[in-house]
Write a protein that holds these residues in place. Structure first.
Motif, PDB file in Angstrom:
ATOM      1  N   PHE A 129       0.818  -1.206   0.000  1.00  0.00           N
ATOM      2  CA  PHE A 129       0.000   0.000   0.000  1.00  0.00           C
ATOM      3  C   PHE A 129       0.855   1.261   0.000  1.00  0.00           C
ATOM      4  O   PHE A 129       0.458   2.279  -0.570  1.00  0.00           O
ATOM      5  CB  PHE A 129      -0.977  -0.008   1.176  1.00  0.00           C
ATOM      6  CG  PHE A 129      -2.131  -0.937   0.957  1.00  0.00           C
ATOM      7  CD1 PHE A 129      -3.073  -0.667  -0.008  1.00  0.00           C
ATOM      8  CD2 PHE A 129      -2.252  -2.099   1.695  1.00  0.00           C
ATOM      9  CE1 PHE A 129      -4.135  -1.523  -0.231  1.00  0.00           C
ATOM     10  CE2 PHE A 129      -3.311  -2.958   1.481  1.00  0.00           C
ATOM     11  CZ  PHE A 129      -4.257  -2.672   0.518  1.00  0.00           C
ATOM     12  N   ALA A 130       2.027   1.226   0.624  1.00  0.00           N
ATOM     13  CA  ALA A 130       2.929   2.378   0.552  1.00  0.00           C
ATOM     14  C   ALA A 130       3.436   2.556  -0.873  1.00  0.00           C
ATOM     15  O   ALA A 130       3.508   3.684  -1.384  1.00  0.00           O
ATOM     16  CB  ALA A 130       4.095   2.178   1.513  1.00  0.00           C
ATOM     17  N   GLY A 131       3.766   1.474  -1.555  1.00  0.00           N
ATOM     18  CA  GLY A 131       4.194   1.560  -2.948  1.00  0.00           C
ATOM     19  C   GLY A 131       3.077   2.056  -3.851  1.00  0.00           C
ATOM     20  O   GLY A 131       3.306   2.835  -4.773  1.00  0.00           O
ATOM     21  N   LEU A 132       1.864   1.617  -3.597  1.00  0.00           N
ATOM     22  CA  LEU A 132       0.716   2.083  -4.372  1.00  0.00           C
ATOM     23  C   LEU A 132       0.499   3.581  -4.167  1.00  0.00           C
ATOM     24  O   LEU A 132       0.212   4.311  -5.113  1.00  0.00           O
ATOM     25  CB  LEU A 132      -0.530   1.294  -3.968  1.00  0.00           C
ATOM     26  CG  LEU A 132      -1.789   1.541  -4.791  1.00  0.00           C
ATOM     27  CD1 LEU A 132      -1.587   1.056  -6.219  1.00  0.00           C
ATOM     28  CD2 LEU A 132      -2.959   0.827  -4.151  1.00  0.00           C
ATOM     29  N   GLY A 133       0.658   4.051  -2.933  1.00  0.00           N
ATOM     30  CA  GLY A 133       0.530   5.487  -2.659  1.00  0.00           C
ATOM     31  C   GLY A 133       1.637   6.290  -3.311  1.00  0.00           C
ATOM     32  O   GLY A 133       1.394   7.372  -3.856  1.00  0.00           O
ATOM     33  N   LEU A 134       2.869   5.783  -3.273  1.00  0.00           N
ATOM     34  CA  LEU A 134       3.970   6.479  -3.932  1.00  0.00           C
ATOM     35  C   LEU A 134       3.793   6.503  -5.443  1.00  0.00           C
ATOM     36  O   LEU A 134       4.130   7.489  -6.094  1.00  0.00           O
ATOM     37  CB  LEU A 134       5.301   5.823  -3.554  1.00  0.00           C
ATOM     38  CG  LEU A 134       5.770   6.064  -2.123  1.00  0.00           C
ATOM     39  CD1 LEU A 134       7.011   5.240  -1.824  1.00  0.00           C
ATOM     40  CD2 LEU A 134       6.026   7.534  -1.885  1.00  0.00           C
ATOM     41  N   LEU A 135       3.275   5.440  -6.006  1.00  0.00           N
ATOM     42  CA  LEU A 135       2.985   5.411  -7.436  1.00  0.00           C
ATOM     43  C   LEU A 135       1.910   6.438  -7.799  1.00  0.00           C
ATOM     44  O   LEU A 135       2.018   7.112  -8.824  1.00  0.00           O
ATOM     45  CB  LEU A 135       2.538   4.009  -7.857  1.00  0.00           C
ATOM     46  CG  LEU A 135       2.242   3.810  -9.332  1.00  0.00           C
ATOM     47  CD1 LEU A 135       3.532   3.925 -10.143  1.00  0.00           C
ATOM     48  CD2 LEU A 135       1.595   2.467  -9.554  1.00  0.00           C
ATOM     49  N   ALA A 136       0.914   6.596  -6.957  1.00  0.00           N
ATOM     50  CA  ALA A 136      -0.132   7.590  -7.208  1.00  0.00           C
ATOM     51  C   ALA A 136       0.426   9.006  -7.105  1.00  0.00           C
ATOM     52  O   ALA A 136       0.058   9.886  -7.890  1.00  0.00           O
ATOM     53  CB  ALA A 136      -1.282   7.405  -6.224  1.00  0.00           C
ATOM     54  N   VAL A 137       1.325   9.255  -6.147  1.00  0.00           N
ATOM     55  CA  VAL A 137       1.946  10.578  -6.023  1.00  0.00           C
ATOM     56  C   VAL A 137       2.855  10.848  -7.216  1.00  0.00           C
ATOM     57  O   VAL A 137       2.881  11.954  -7.765  1.00  0.00           O
ATOM     58  CB  VAL A 137       2.724  10.678  -4.689  1.00  0.00           C
ATOM     59  CG1 VAL A 137       3.603  11.904  -4.662  1.00  0.00           C
ATOM     60  CG2 VAL A 137       1.756  10.699  -3.526  1.00  0.00           C
ATOM     61  N   TRP A 138       3.606   9.872  -7.643  1.00  0.00           N
ATOM     62  CA  TRP A 138       4.536  10.032  -8.760  1.00  0.00           C
ATOM     63  C   TRP A 138       3.793  10.263 -10.077  1.00  0.00           C
ATOM     64  O   TRP A 138       4.248  10.997 -10.938  1.00  0.00           O
ATOM     65  CB  TRP A 138       5.420   8.786  -8.860  1.00  0.00           C
ATOM     66  CG  TRP A 138       6.359   8.804 -10.025  1.00  0.00           C
ATOM     67  CD1 TRP A 138       7.419   9.639 -10.212  1.00  0.00           C
ATOM     68  CD2 TRP A 138       6.309   7.949 -11.163  1.00  0.00           C
ATOM     69  NE1 TRP A 138       8.038   9.356 -11.381  1.00  0.00           N
ATOM     70  CE2 TRP A 138       7.381   8.312 -12.004  1.00  0.00           C
ATOM     71  CE3 TRP A 138       5.477   6.917 -11.555  1.00  0.00           C
ATOM     72  CZ2 TRP A 138       7.621   7.691 -13.199  1.00  0.00           C
ATOM     73  CZ3 TRP A 138       5.723   6.288 -12.748  1.00  0.00           C
ATOM     74  CH2 TRP A 138       6.784   6.671 -13.554  1.00  0.00           C
ATOM     75  N   ASN A 139       2.630   9.646 -10.232  1.00  0.00           N
ATOM     76  CA  ASN A 139       1.873   9.719 -11.465  1.00  0.00           C
ATOM     77  C   ASN A 139       0.802  10.815 -11.442  1.00  0.00           C
ATOM     78  O   ASN A 139      -0.033  10.862 -12.326  1.00  0.00           O
ATOM     79  CB  ASN A 139       1.212   8.361 -11.748  1.00  0.00           C
ATOM     80  CG  ASN A 139       0.779   8.227 -13.175  1.00  0.00           C
ATOM     81  OD1 ASN A 139       1.280   8.902 -14.052  1.00  0.00           O
ATOM     82  ND2 ASN A 139      -0.184   7.348 -13.398  1.00  0.00           N
TER      83      ASN A 139
END
Length: 77
Positions: A51-61
């Motif tokens: 879930f942290a990776g999913l959140g970072l992916l959403a911030v990056w994108n």
């Protein structure tokens, strides 16, 4: 239908879920003794990191934060 009790409840009455069938289910799963401490920690860390990776992916994108204003559109060139 209201049930009136005529004898005291058993000590572990709150641990059994009476769903109306012949086989009452325990409220606490019996999987706890089969899972080790470090295995549970691994699953917890894996789930949180997903879930942290999913959140970072959403911030990056996030394209809206890169262009905080609407691009100007001209009627003709």
């Amino acid at each position: 239908k209201h049930i009136v009790l005529d004898k005291p409840l058993p000590a572990d009455f709150d641990l059994i879920w009476d769903n109306g069938s012949a086989f009452q289910e325990p409220c606490i799963d019996r999987i706890a003794p089969t899972v080790g401490k470090y295995e549970a920690l691994g699953w917890l860390c894996g789930g949180l990191s997903f879930f942290a990776g999913l959140g970072l992916l959403a911030v990056w994108n996030d394209k809206a934060s890169k262009i905080p204003f609407t691009p100007k559109v001209y009627p003709y060139d």
